[in-house]
Design an enzyme around this catalytic site. Structure first.
Site, short mmCIF file in Angstrom:
data_model
loop_
_atom_site.label_atom_id
_atom_site.label_comp_id
_atom_site.label_asym_id
_atom_site.label_seq_id
_atom_site.Cartn_x
_atom_site.Cartn_y
_atom_site.Cartn_z
N HIS A 101 44.40 69.12 -33.50
CA HIS A 101 45.17 69.55 -32.34
C HIS A 101 46.07 70.73 -32.67
O HIS A 101 46.18 71.67 -31.89
CB HIS A 101 46.00 68.38 -31.83
CG HIS A 101 46.71 68.68 -30.55
ND1 HIS A 101 46.01 68.84 -29.38
CD2 HIS A 101 48.01 68.91 -30.28
CE1 HIS A 101 46.88 69.12 -28.42
NE2 HIS A 101 48.09 69.18 -28.95
N GLU A 151 38.07 67.78 -31.07
CA GLU A 151 39.22 66.97 -30.69
C GLU A 151 38.80 65.91 -29.67
O GLU A 151 39.23 64.76 -29.74
CB GLU A 151 40.27 67.91 -30.11
CG GLU A 151 41.65 67.36 -30.08
CD GLU A 151 42.53 68.25 -29.26
OE1 GLU A 151 43.27 69.03 -29.85
OE2 GLU A 151 42.47 68.18 -28.02
N ASN A 189 30.24 68.92 -64.66
CA ASN A 189 29.58 68.49 -65.88
C ASN A 189 29.54 66.97 -65.95
O ASN A 189 28.52 66.39 -66.29
CB ASN A 189 30.35 69.00 -67.10
CG ASN A 189 29.75 70.29 -67.61
OD1 ASN A 189 28.70 70.70 -67.15
ND2 ASN A 189 30.42 70.90 -68.56
#
Lengths: 698, 171
Positions: free
Chosen positions: A48, A70, A419
């Protein structure tokens, strides 16, 4: 009065990107089965404010796009729509698209308009397609169907909450504004008016039923209400030609949303490449978004500071001013019997100055969550991509670090976590086969330890295999087959340039920086990195960093008439060597024996060509045993002067990088002292006098 | 040379479009720098030596918290070094190097005057070929029968690319 809105853009972008972060992490945390209202609320609020901000600043496309998100979130919040994993995925991707849109308007490059459109359509499909029947009856739903051709106006049900006028919004003004758009038919509803004795002139109890015959777009009507959205119940429905106001049925809504995609106006819509049409390779776009994001972070060099920190700063400055005025009063007619008070005053001054220094340094400190926050998403995406089940645990996100360190530690951490995910954690099948829980764990932990910060990346994967690493290193010629290395020394090998353990180059590893770059980046920050590992049980990478780059604990040393500073963190000890401890290698290289280790001696006066050094031989002065990049050596100096905190100044600001020097500082007497860069000095010493001379005249 | 082509700073208001130059001496030679590039003048004081730096880099000094390198202009230009004395002055200059502004100090024998000149009065620097590199000098003007060489201050800062011809002269 006109206000130059662009001056607020930077703040808006910063806040919006922060909001996106909130939305992203909120969506990732959400579990489709059990959703907490507060979780959705947090995401909704973020969406919002982005919407409000972007429509204020005229980024209508962003506002429109956010509005659809929204709406979806709003329905989820009210429980009118179940939270499905699919919807969450769509929302997550929408966050990416939104980020791309914001980056584009903040000057971060062109936007793929087709991507936005397809994402928007996807959202609308969710919104309309599997719409539960509940929406039609309560009449307070904000539908999103754009104006279809059969509509000649809008039916608006506007029911302000009682406190709407307190926020400075006047329903009358809104109605007047609507009237300007076309022919307006207003029906007031006074049924909610309280009795006269309960009447409060600041509360609004009226509601309205508005029928507007007009050709304007729905967005224009929404814009009028954009300021009061939170403070009213609002429904905007198309008004069919000559018909009573009814809600469009679901099918019609779907069709209309398909034929009239709300076109973005200000974006450069690049023609979609065939593979990037709706339903294209999402990972590719994800990656693009990420790259764009890292590219866009560079220019903004501002910092958002907790007000508390500023307040404490102001307090200290206040104290300082009081002490200063007390001292100057004391100085005006000073008599010797006031000496005690003067001393007390000066002591106070000193204390305040130190506090001030600490508070100012505090301002540069940011919680490491700034860096950590990107990992949940990364782990989520990568684990899906790799078909592994991985849980990420973050601890110590509130540990504060200097802003510069935070900025520079991000990429090395990303590499290390990748990794861990790629090489460390096994596939679920492999894990079950060795009797481990199916879900692998990667822990990221940050904490303060001994005046510095320790960041650990720990996984319960397969761990490093010293034999394999050694075999690989021998194969690559990094070590000789007959060398005997300790386990720790073998682990160190993975930091060598050109060393890759990846048996296959995957999408995740084998790209970007290598471990040698990770180590170099961390060393540049004045930190160190080490590895702990247990084959089959998991491994941990431990990074130690200084709290700040601006101040360092230093040991002042003297050679001849020159004064240098050695960072205390790299000093192991200082010793006076006996002649019998020193040995020569090939008649030139000096080494000395410290307990069980032989360490080379570096004569600082030779490396730096310092004239008039008193200690010309190892036994005449002191040896400062230092460590840098995993190697140790003894640096020969005349004497140790003292330890002090020094403020690091850059030599490069006005000059250039100097080998063996990491920076400069200003001593108490106003003179400049240079700070030694230990690994650099080791390289200089190894280069030998000929090379140094070459550099000097180069 | 005709002296009314160049006026001194006192009557600078009478002429437009002219630049001012701070002039200083190095031995018998007279040099000038654009006065807008000069941020301050200081007497020579102790500096901290930078190890393994070129000969003409005397060291760094503390300019109100900034670390500023100091160059000996004689050595930079290949004029034999002269011991510093009471009149020795450090001119702090603002130079532009790779898009950033930097401060450097240059040691000169003594500061002389402020000189006004229009662009038309500046003559190109002579070409000595390989015998003498003159790329630090971007023009010459004459004032009071004296020749003043104008230094290109931005080029002073090219530490790494010291022209070897000058180094040879200095040695």
């Amino acid at each position: 009065m006109t206000i130059d809105m662009t001056q607020f853009h930077q703040v808006f972008f910063e806040e919006s990107f922060e909001g996106l972060g909130v939305m992203e992490s909120g969506l990732l945390d959400m579990d489709p089965g059990a959703v907490e209202a507060e979780e959705i609320n947090a995401i909704f609020r973020a969406a919002h404010s982005i919407k409000g901000g972007s429509s204020t600043f005229g980024f209508q496309d962003i506002a429109d796009f956010t509005h659809i998100m929204e709406t979806l979130l709003d329905e989820m919040r009210d429980g009118r729509r179940p939270v499905t994993g699919e919807a969450l995925e769509v929302l997550l991707r929408s966050v990416d698209v939104l980020r791309e849109m914001l980056t584009a308007v903040s000057g971060g490059g062109a936007l793929d308009g087709a991507l936005v459109l397809s994402q928007q359509r996807e959202l609308e499909e969710i919104l309309n397609g599997k719409n539960p029947a509940a929406t039609a009856d309560d009449g307070i739903d904000v539908c999103t169907e754009p104006a279809g051709p059969a509509v000649d106006g809008w039916h608006v049900v506007f029911r302000p909450l009682p406190n709407m006028m307190r926020t400075g919004n006047d329903p009358l003004r809104i109605i007047r504004e609507l009237a300007e758009l076309g022919e307006l038919e207003v029906k007031g509803d006074i049924s909610l008016l309280p009795g006269f004795e309960n009447f409060d002139p600041e509360e609004c109890h009226l509601s309205w039923d508005l029928r507007l015959r007009t050709a304007v777009e729905r967005a224009e009507i929404e814009e009028i209400f954009s300021w009061v959205e939170d403070e009213c119940e609002l429904a905007i429905m198309p008004l069919p030609v000559d018909g009573p106001a009814t809600f469009p049925d679901v099918d019609q809504g779907m069709e209309s949303s398909d034929v009239t995609p709300p076109q973005s106006a200000s974006f450069k819509a690049t023609p979609p490449s065939p593979e990037r049409r709706a339903g294209s390779d999402r990972r590719q776009s994800d990656r693009r978004v990420k790259e764009r994001r890292t590219a866009g972070t560079a220019p903004a060099n501002s910092i958002r500071v907790d007000t508390k920190k500023i307040d404490s700063l102001i307090n200290i400055v206040g104290e300082l001013v009081i002490t200063q005025s007390m001292l100057s009063m004391l100085g005006e007619n000073f008599r010797i019997e006031m000496l005690e008070r003067l001393r007390a005053g000066l002591g106070q001054m000193e204390r305040h100055t130190r506090e001030l220094q600490e508070s100012v340094m505090q301002i540069r400190m940011l919680p490491i969550s700034f860096t950590f926050s990107r990992f949940p998403r990364m782990v989520h995406d990568l684990s899906v991509q790799m078909g592994k089940k991985i849980e990420l645990k973050l601890t110590g996100e509130n540990t504060e670090l200097d802003k510069t360190v935070i900025e520079k530690i991000g990429d090395p951490l990303v590499h290390l976590v990748r990794n861990s995910l790629d090489h460390g954690i096994e596939t679920p099948a492999e894990r079950i086969a060795v009797g481990k829980p199916e879900i692998g764990t990667v822990e990221l932990n940050a904490c303060h330890k001994g005046g510095g910060i320790v960041i650990e990346i720990r996984d319960d994967g397969r761990g490093l295999d010293p034999d394999r690493i050694l075999a690989k290193a021998i194969e690559k010629g990094i070590v000789k087959a007959e060398d005997r290395l300790s386990e720790q020394q073998i682990y160190e090998l993975i930091f060598q340039a050109g060393f890759s353990m990846a048996e296959r180059v995957s999408d995740i590893s084998g790209r970007g920086v290598g471990m040698d770059v990770v180590r170099r980046n961390i060393n540049e920050l004045g930190g160190s990195i080490e590895i702990e590992s247990q084959l089959g049980r998991g491994s941990a990478i431990i990074i130690r960093l200084p709290l700040t780059l601006a101040i360092l604990d230093g040991q002042t040393i003297a050679v001849g008439s020159e004064v240098y500073i050695i960072p205390l963190i790299s000093i192991i000890e200082s010793i006076q060597v006996q002649p019998e401890m020193v040995n020569l290698v090939a008649g030139r290289g000096e080494i000395f024996k410290l307990r069980e280790e032989y360490l080379p001696i570096i004569r600082l006066h030779e490396v730096f060509c310092i004239e008039g050094a008193r200690a010309t031989g190892p036994t005449e002065g002191l040896l400062v045993v230092v460590e840098g990049e995993g190697r140790r050596c003894g640096i020969l100096v005349d004497e140790l002067i003292g330890q002090q905190q020094v403020v690091i100044k850059s030599l490069e600001a006005n000059y250039e990088r100097v080998d063996g020097i990491s920076g400069a500082t200003i001593l108490g007497d106003g003179s400049v002292a240079l700070i030694l860069d230990i690994p650099g000095i080791m390289r200089l010493a190894n280069a030998g006098p000929e090379l140094r001379l070459l550099q000097r005249t180069a | 040379m005709d002296s009314d082509r160049v006026k001194y700073a006192d009557d600078r208001h009478t002429r437009a479009n002219q630049d001012e130059y701070l002039t200083f001496s190095l031995g018998t030679e007279e040099y000038g720098v654009d006065i807008l590039r000069v941020s301050e003048l200081r007497g020579w004081g102790a500096v901290t030596r930078i190890p393994n730096a070129p000969e003409y880099v005397k060291g760094v000094l503390n300019l109100r918290g900034n670390i500023v390198p100091v160059f000996d202009l004689r050595q930079r230009l290949g004029i034999p070094f002269r011991a510093y004395e009471k009149e020795t002055v450090v001119i702090i200059l603002r130079v532009v190097a790779s898009m950033t502004e930097k401060n450097i100090g240059v040691v000169v024998d003594a500061v002389s005057d402020v000189l006004c000149a229009t662009a038309a009065e500046i003559q190109p620097s002579p070409d000595f070929g390989a015998r003498l590199k003159t790329d630090l000098i971007n023009g010459m003007i004459s004032a009071n029968d004296k020749m003043v060489m104008l230094l290109d201050v931005d080029k002073l800062k090219n530490f790494s690319a010291i022209d070897s011809g000058m180094e040879g002269n200095a040695a």
